[in-house]
Scaffold this motif. Structure first.
Motif, PDB file in Angstrom:
ATOM      1  N   GLY A  33     -10.185   2.761  -5.073  1.00 18.86           N
ATOM      2  CA  GLY A  33     -10.707   1.558  -4.127  1.00 18.86           C
ATOM      3  C   GLY A  33     -12.052   1.984  -3.371  1.00 18.86           C
ATOM      4  O   GLY A  33     -12.799   1.239  -2.968  1.00 18.86           O
ATOM      5  N   ARG A  34     -12.098   3.261  -2.870  1.00 19.60           N
ATOM      6  CA  ARG A  34     -13.149   3.641  -2.164  1.00 19.60           C
ATOM      7  C   ARG A  34     -13.677   4.904  -2.453  1.00 19.60           C
ATOM      8  O   ARG A  34     -12.730   5.997  -2.948  1.00 19.60           O
ATOM      9  N   LEU A  92      -6.430   5.246  -3.268  1.00 22.24           N
ATOM     10  CA  LEU A  92      -7.139   4.737  -2.138  1.00 22.24           C
ATOM     11  C   LEU A  92      -8.421   5.180  -2.053  1.00 22.24           C
ATOM     12  O   LEU A  92      -9.595   4.395  -1.790  1.00 22.24           O
ATOM     13  N   GLU A 150       0.775  -1.317  -0.056  1.00 21.57           N
ATOM     14  CA  GLU A 150       0.063   0.005   0.078  1.00 21.57           C
ATOM     15  C   GLU A 150       0.997   1.201  -0.106  1.00 21.57           C
ATOM     16  O   GLU A 150       1.854   1.278   0.987  1.00 21.57           O
ATOM     17  N   ARG A 158     -19.848  -2.590  -0.250  1.00 21.11           N
ATOM     18  CA  ARG A 158     -18.642  -2.932  -1.195  1.00 21.11           C
ATOM     19  C   ARG A 158     -19.266  -3.818  -2.416  1.00 21.11           C
ATOM     20  O   ARG A 158     -20.120  -4.873  -2.116  1.00 21.11           O
ATOM     21  N   ALA A 187      -9.023  -8.657   4.205  1.00 21.42           N
ATOM     22  CA  ALA A 187      -7.828  -8.733   4.286  1.00 21.42           C
ATOM     23  C   ALA A 187      -7.250  -9.979   4.353  1.00 21.42           C
ATOM     24  O   ALA A 187      -6.133 -10.218   3.873  1.00 21.42           O
ATOM     25  N   THR A 243      -7.493  -5.853  -0.081  1.00 18.59           N
ATOM     26  CA  THR A 243      -7.571  -4.729   0.974  1.00 18.59           C
ATOM     27  C   THR A 243      -6.454  -5.024   2.027  1.00 18.59           C
ATOM     28  O   THR A 243      -6.418  -6.176   2.388  1.00 18.59           O
ATOM     29  N   GLN A 297     -12.982  -1.418   1.519  1.00 18.28           N
ATOM     30  CA  GLN A 297     -11.885  -1.513   0.656  1.00 18.28           C
ATOM     31  C   GLN A 297     -10.616  -0.539   0.862  1.00 18.28           C
ATOM     32  O   GLN A 297     -11.142   0.644   0.500  1.00 18.28           O
ATOM     33  N   HIS A 298      -9.660  -0.869   1.444  1.00 21.78           N
ATOM     34  CA  HIS A 298      -8.469   0.068   1.429  1.00 21.78           C
ATOM     35  C   HIS A 298      -7.271  -0.545   0.748  1.00 21.78           C
ATOM     36  O   HIS A 298      -6.759  -1.359   1.162  1.00 21.78           O
ATOM     37  N   GLY A 299      -7.475  -0.010  -0.549  1.00 23.95           N
ATOM     38  CA  GLY A 299      -6.623  -0.769  -1.787  1.00 23.95           C
ATOM     39  C   GLY A 299      -7.238  -0.037  -2.915  1.00 23.95           C
ATOM     40  O   GLY A 299      -8.437  -0.351  -2.955  1.00 23.95           O
ATOM     41  N   SER A 340      -4.968  -3.872  -6.773  1.00 20.32           N
ATOM     42  CA  SER A 340      -6.313  -3.334  -6.436  1.00 20.32           C
ATOM     43  C   SER A 340      -7.098  -4.308  -5.850  1.00 20.32           C
ATOM     44  O   SER A 340      -8.371  -3.864  -5.820  1.00 20.32           O
TER      45      SER A 340
END
Lengths: 526, 526
Positions: A447-448, A421, A263, B142, A485, A479, A465-467, A476
């Motif tokens: 991603g968000r 991100l 990341e 999501r 994750a 997350t 979604q952190h990615g 991508s």
């Protein structure tokens, strides 16, 4: 606090070179001589991890959940000792670090719950069709299994939630993978304390010792050896673009390439639609002055790019933002390296054609070191489009306001920005319904996608979604925050025509674990 | 049959160099002058794909399903014309190619059903908690979205099921991604016919034309340009290790790296446990003689490695296998290149220390060209361990029987083999229950673990995993066969605090699509 390397949940004996952590507020060395790991220790940690994997991957889900919860309890038990050490190593305020302990513990408990419930393995069963013509169909059953030892690099900006027992470690352990942490040199004592909690939990829960190791290094040698080791099956990293790319390159050049989940940061554009600016310029300016400078701007979701269309009301926004930013007190950055980098990059950007400072805060707290000053620059849409340098992240309390001539230029700008991100749209009521092409394009970039919020603050939940698309992250499709994750560290396996007694419990006919499964095309707990 | 390149579902005008397909059975040129594509056509195909993506990703699920079904219908309508052309281009028998048409059509219909049902997007909703302390939780939703234009390389060994409208194209189109196919030079006419079916379906269903292109090339230039084009977002390939690695390298060296799903083959070990050999040596020998030579051994799941422990009964197995293999008629291979490669590699392997031929079939069908002869070699466990060359795939009707001294050496051998698409265990009754460590180790090596079957024959269903650890595939987390193949071409996006009216239907509060979703930790259709 034991300052030795941890090899298979066991402290190595003290030997060789040592180094210490620095308090970024004072520039002074902190207590503790941490031992630089050596090649033999990398080898031993991976040997133990590989051998522990055989046992750990088959640990039942209740025991694995208990292990994660015990880590959480041991971390909680560290209380003020942990928070105080983290404060002195990071320069972050007590309240923030108390919150981060809560988040770290919360993440461990979230994964414990996920593992305990058990449906996350995505079990799929297609029964045999022995009468099918022209050929019978065999019985096929599929589930996710862990991939093996995972190397986790602690991140500088979250000394707890993205470090030794952070989301990467919690999700890897939850998946059934052993973890080897490369401790971040900026928070050695915090790392040692948290690692001690994991060592305690390994012992209390009778886990195979190789399930956890942690190594210190004041350079890059140990990290490189860890990534290149043939037993390492995946790497998790949060940090700079350069660091992430170096790890990706190493991982791809291995005889057997492995995935790197890097990341690497983001400028997190905020798009202010015209009516939003027209109706609440001041409110928005205050909201974003706070978000830009939160935690000295040291978040990967820091709003580094503000996009708006020129209008008389935008001048009001600019004026309020300038005043608000000017009043922000300076704050200690995580390390002197990050502080110097912030000053260098923000100085460099000010040399770019068309860039003007909208606001720079007044430096205060003069006695403390590594104090960053909040800065917001402004540039025209045309100059932004002409200068790719302006698209790069400046890690710290900095943002760039880009003033587009019109909505067409705003679209052009959005077309040129890289993967993110987060992207945020600020819109008054149903204003955004007039911009369907904009929203469609934004969804390809991030991603968000946030409506009328701030990107700082990343909720830990199943839907997070952190990615985002490259260069925000290396991949991508995954997350690093939230329960999904865990999918970074697993792969599917299909069992064909196995006897029920020999199948993993997740795939047995009677569903002894009571999990959700996709059976002959239908989701069921039967 | 139109032999021109297809750019955005439209035939290009004939110009430039052309080339023809060869009938491998006769060595003669087949009808049709196919045009080598040029750089401008690559550029145009990708421009059209990128612009079609904006529309196609938002096509409703019923229309997308209809599009896939229409492709299937158009292929079916080609009838004997298609089968006959595929026979003459591949040397494969009519029955096999009729079956492959059925499989191709079945795959398209499977993905149509998946898309129509709609739950595959893995929608997750975590509702807002406005009262939560210390901070409220936002509403986060999501789902999976398509990533953009996908380049598909047709595979030589399945001119229909892994080619123009095979599993890669079907899953990419199902996900919402436009597809650009690089036609395999060994089956140009088959490719043209199937591509014509897709062109028809695009028109009948009113799809954006850029959703499908197909380019011909007699070399590697066009493929390389396709992979390197900035609009390309993923690559799907089934073929050789060298080919797959070359594509991976190109994809990683791009300014923006993209995923390559390369299925690069496998030796698909079969482990014969002692009692199985003791009780049914002859039955097993016949079963495997058939599996090794099925389709001239030109399957990625061909059993290229037979592992057994020495015993008097194993001699019976060897003798029967030798007799059965000797009686297998020779068969035309797909291309003269594949045929020559088979002869070269099987000749080379026979020079390795300790290798002996157990059996070589008698060449018949002397009038036909490129006729491969089935061969099985035998080697001791010790010699196998000492020679990494013996671990490599020889594409064709070849297998190597490794005779281990004892079960400990068998374990050593298994430890050394690389990642595999399949591993099979042949076991009598509950014999395998005595080998838990063996099964655990085998599960780390493969994507599919088969009990008492043959690896040839890959069922197309939801539970199938056709993909294994490197070097079997470039990414063990994905499959190229079965409905979950769609997950190669999507990534998650999270919407935070969006108005219900602005959300995609999949995430709307009222669940208008009636799909399964994970809402606040519970799977439901509510």
């Amino acid at each position: 606090m034991n300052e030795n390397n941890i090899i298979g949940a066991t402290y190595a004996t003290s030997e060789g070179k040592s180094f210490s952590a620095i308090n970024p507020s004072t520039g002074l060395m902190l207590e503790g001589n941490f031992r630089v790991a050596n090649t033999a220790q990398v080898e031993e940690a991976l040997m133990l991890a590989e051998s522990a994997f055989t046992a750990y991957k088959n640990v039942d889900k209740a025991s694995k959940a208990k292990f994660l919860r015990t880590i959480a309890e041991e971390i909680t038990a560290l209380g003020e000792t942990l928070v105080n050490r983290a404060v002195s190593e990071s320069g972050l305020p007590v309240g923030r670090l108390q919150g981060e302990v809560g988040r770290t513990v919360g993440q461990l408990n979230l994964f414990a719950k996920l593992v305990e419930e058990g449906s996350w393995v995505n079990a799929i069963i297609d029964h045999a069709l022995p009468e099918r013509q022209p050929l019978p169909r065999p019985d096929i059953r599929r589930m996710l299994i862990p991939i093996g030892p995972v190397v986790v690099f602690g991140a500088s900006n979250f000394p707890l939630a993205f470090s030794v027992a952070g989301g990467d470690t919690a999700s890897a352990l939850a998946s059934g993978c052993p973890v080897i942490v490369k401790a971040h040199p900026a928070h050695l004592g915090t790392s040692a304390l948290v690692a001690g909690a994991i060592v305690q939990a390994v012992a209390k829960c009778g886990m195979p010792k190789g399930v956890f190791s942690m190594l210190y290094d004041d350079g890059y040698t140990i990290g490189e050896q860890l990534v290149k080791h043939p037993f390492t099956q995946a790497v998790a990293f949060t940090g700079s673009f350069r660091g992430g790319m170096a790890l990706m390159k190493m991982a791809q050049e291995r005889e057997k390439p492995i995935p790197v989940f890097a990341e690497m940061g983001s400028i997190n554009p905020i798009i202010f639609l015209p009516q939003a600016i027209a109706t609440k310029a001041e409110e928005l300016a205050h909201k974003y002055a706070a978000s830009i400078t939160l935690g000295a701007g040291q978040f990967c979701t820091n709003p580094g790019l503000l996009l708006a269309i020129e209008s008389p009301e935008l001048d009001k926004f600019k004026e309020t933002l300038a005043n608000a930013i000017s009043a922000i007190p300076s704050a200690t950055m995580l390390t002197s390296g990050i502080y110097q980098n912030y000053n260098t990059l923000s100085e460099e950007v000010s040399q770019v054609k068309g860039i003007k400072w909208l606001a720079q805060a007044n430096a205060i707290n003069g006695d403390l070191q590594n104090q960053s000053v909040a800065k917001v620059a402004v540039v025209s849409g045309a100059d932004f489009l002409a200068n790719p340098k302006l698209h790069e992240e400046i890690f710290g309390p900095y943002s760039l306001l880009v003033v587009a001539e019109n909505s067409s230029q705003l679209q052009d700008i959005i077309q040129t920005i890289g993967g993110q991100l987060t992207v945020t749209v600020m819109s008054e009521n149903q204003e955004i319904a007039n911009y369907p092409a904009l929203v469609s394009k934004l969804s390809e970039k991030t991603g968000r996608l946030i409506l009328n919020g701030v990107p700082t603050g990343v909720e830990v939940c199943a839907a997070m979604q952190h990615g985002g698309p490259f260069p925000a992250t290396s991949d991508s499709r995954f997350t690093s925050v939230g329960s999904t994750a865990i999918y970074r560290f697993v792969r599917p396996i299909a069992f064909q025509d196995w006897d029920d007694s020999l199948l993993p419990d997740e795939l047995k006919q009677g569903n002894p674990l009571g999990i959700f499964r996709l059976i002959d095309q239908t989701y069921t707990k039967d």
